[in-house]
Design a protein around this motif. Sequence first.
Motif, mmCIF file in Angstrom:
data_model
loop_
_atom_site.group_PDB
_atom_site.id
_atom_site.type_symbol
_atom_site.label_atom_id
_atom_site.label_comp_id
_atom_site.label_asym_id
_atom_site.label_seq_id
_atom_site.Cartn_x
_atom_site.Cartn_y
_atom_site.Cartn_z
ATOM 1 N N ASN A 61 5.249 7.956 -0.716
ATOM 2 C CA ASN A 61 4.399 6.833 -1.106
ATOM 3 C C ASN A 61 3.519 7.449 -2.266
ATOM 4 O O ASN A 61 2.704 8.290 -1.759
ATOM 5 C CB ASN A 61 3.916 6.442 0.093
ATOM 6 C CG ASN A 61 2.811 5.153 0.191
ATOM 7 O OD1 ASN A 61 2.773 4.669 -1.145
ATOM 8 N ND2 ASN A 61 1.878 4.927 0.865
ATOM 9 N N THR A 70 7.015 3.887 5.880
ATOM 10 C CA THR A 70 7.548 2.879 4.649
ATOM 11 C C THR A 70 8.740 2.252 5.559
ATOM 12 O O THR A 70 9.008 1.071 5.360
ATOM 13 C CB THR A 70 7.979 3.712 3.685
ATOM 14 O OG1 THR A 70 6.880 4.422 3.152
ATOM 15 C CG2 THR A 70 8.156 2.620 2.256
ATOM 16 N N VAL A 125 9.542 -1.302 0.162
ATOM 17 C CA VAL A 125 8.524 -0.909 -1.106
ATOM 18 C C VAL A 125 9.494 -0.515 -2.034
ATOM 19 O O VAL A 125 10.275 0.274 -1.796
ATOM 20 C CB VAL A 125 7.765 0.241 -0.374
ATOM 21 C CG1 VAL A 125 6.674 0.527 -1.495
ATOM 22 C CG2 VAL A 125 7.135 -0.185 0.829
ATOM 23 N N PHE A 175 1.111 -2.453 2.261
ATOM 24 C CA PHE A 175 2.478 -2.867 2.019
ATOM 25 C C PHE A 175 3.089 -3.416 3.367
ATOM 26 O O PHE A 175 2.410 -3.312 4.362
ATOM 27 C CB PHE A 175 3.461 -2.020 1.231
ATOM 28 C CG PHE A 175 3.430 -0.435 1.945
ATOM 29 C CD1 PHE A 175 4.505 -0.239 3.090
ATOM 30 C CD2 PHE A 175 2.676 0.547 1.673
ATOM 31 C CE1 PHE A 175 4.514 1.011 3.563
ATOM 32 C CE2 PHE A 175 2.645 1.754 2.434
ATOM 33 C CZ PHE A 175 3.702 1.951 3.465
ATOM 34 N N LYS A 223 1.552 -1.447 8.546
ATOM 35 C CA LYS A 223 2.333 -1.896 7.418
ATOM 36 C C LYS A 223 3.419 -2.824 8.131
ATOM 37 O O LYS A 223 3.490 -3.896 8.832
ATOM 38 C CB LYS A 223 2.720 -0.818 6.891
ATOM 39 C CG LYS A 223 1.921 0.200 6.499
ATOM 40 C CD LYS A 223 0.737 -0.133 5.575
ATOM 41 C CE LYS A 223 -0.555 0.979 5.292
ATOM 42 N NZ LYS A 223 -0.127 2.038 5.243
ATOM 43 N N ARG A 250 3.117 -0.287 -7.482
ATOM 44 C CA ARG A 250 3.818 -0.279 -6.246
ATOM 45 C C ARG A 250 3.819 -1.690 -5.879
ATOM 46 O O ARG A 250 2.606 -2.277 -5.686
ATOM 47 C CB ARG A 250 3.194 0.558 -5.259
ATOM 48 C CG ARG A 250 3.557 0.709 -3.964
ATOM 49 C CD ARG A 250 2.875 1.698 -3.145
ATOM 50 N NE ARG A 250 1.913 0.963 -2.543
ATOM 51 C CZ ARG A 250 1.011 1.171 -1.723
ATOM 52 N NH1 ARG A 250 1.165 2.775 -1.328
ATOM 53 N NH2 ARG A 250 -0.082 0.600 -1.258
ATOM 54 N N SER A 303 5.245 -4.294 -2.944
ATOM 55 C CA SER A 303 5.894 -4.494 -1.272
ATOM 56 C C SER A 303 6.650 -6.047 -1.328
ATOM 57 O O SER A 303 5.965 -6.864 -1.554
ATOM 58 C CB SER A 303 4.845 -4.381 -0.333
ATOM 59 O OG SER A 303 5.265 -4.720 0.778
ATOM 60 N N SER A 309 8.560 0.923 -6.452
ATOM 61 C CA SER A 309 7.614 1.356 -7.498
ATOM 62 C C SER A 309 8.248 1.122 -8.859
ATOM 63 O O SER A 309 9.530 1.152 -9.122
ATOM 64 C CB SER A 309 7.234 2.564 -7.661
ATOM 65 O OG SER A 309 6.238 2.506 -6.209
#
Length: 374
Positions: A148, A176, A299, A326, A198, A350, A352, A301
């Motif tokens: 992350n 994540t 997630v 996220f 999260k 980033r 989500s 990016s």
Amino acid sequence: MQEATRIIRSTLSAATPGQPLHAGPVFAAPFHAPGDPSETEYTYARSHNPTWTELEEAIGQMESAAGYEAHARIFGSGMAACAAVLGAVLRPGDIAVLPSDAYFAVRSLFAAHFEPMGCILRTAPTRAMDAPEVLAGARLLWIETPSNPGMDVADIAALAALAHTNGTLVAVDNTTATPLGQRPLALGADFSVASDSKAMTGHSDLLLGHVATRDPELLAKIDSWRTLTGGVLGPMEAWLALRSIGTLPLRLAKSCANAQAIAEFLAARPEVREVFYPGLRTHPGHAIAARQMQYFGPVLSFTLKNKAAAETFLTAAELVTEATSFGGLSTTAERRARWGHDLIPAGFIRMSAGCEEIEDLLADMAQALEKAGA
Ligand SMILES: *Cc1c(COP(=O)(O)O)cnc(C)c1O
């Protein structure tokens, strides 16, 4: 029984006629406890609480697999859970290997409080933690995969096997993925640690974390750390978390499918320089991720050409809420470099993926990318 069925069933209270399907939160500091305290299940709520027990049993079951049973302890935040592993395991002179590209607060905690007490920090990028000089003499290896915010992937089973030949303990920050998406203990880790603020609870309204392990001695250390440091979760939050976990199978399936579609969409857009998502076949860690993950996670990016383009995108996208964190029901994103924590380009976003309909998300992102420009 399939995982989704097990999770949903695990959030129900015992089937007692006339009682609710979900027993309410138990609000207590002391419990009635006459005489010898070891004869009473609950005595004082910094040590234990029946609402915690229900949540811990549900999480423990999620972290378990064929052949072993895991146990979990919940904490007042993900960082309290991370701190418990570091605090319960590390002593002066111990070497800990932390990823140089993982969640910054764990590195900061180590640098601010564990290094001054004589623990030794060694960092390595997530992609290169298997180098022999990285693990030599280490007491603890900390893995975060996907990392992350860079979304790099490490091979948990291979690293755990390597670490164990040295007597090194292995902790995986599994925030994540959630234990439904990836089960670190089944891959050989000693600790599975997560911020359940999260995707695990997924409504952007709770702060909590957990540590799970299959080893009773390690569990006792984590339990003792929690009781003595007191970083505990309130019963209301524990109750809400248990309710939220019941919808994890639905939320994770939808948000991960959306993340995959968004990653593929972005990869084909001229405005986007690079996309980082382990579900993409072009991702360098795709084969490992496909082997060790049930879902590639919500997630992803990506980079736009510069800071201005990223800011324009975030302002123009109406279905993308600009926020940190996220794993929530609604799609969120942020220009990650605004924090200054990570070595990433200024145009790095980033994102989500939430549970909205994908057609709406892609149409909105298309118009926002046009405004951001190539
Ligand atoms: C958010 C996060 C944490 C910290 O969790 P909190 O619940 O915010 O304390 C730890 N690790 C990772 C990977 C995270 O994303």
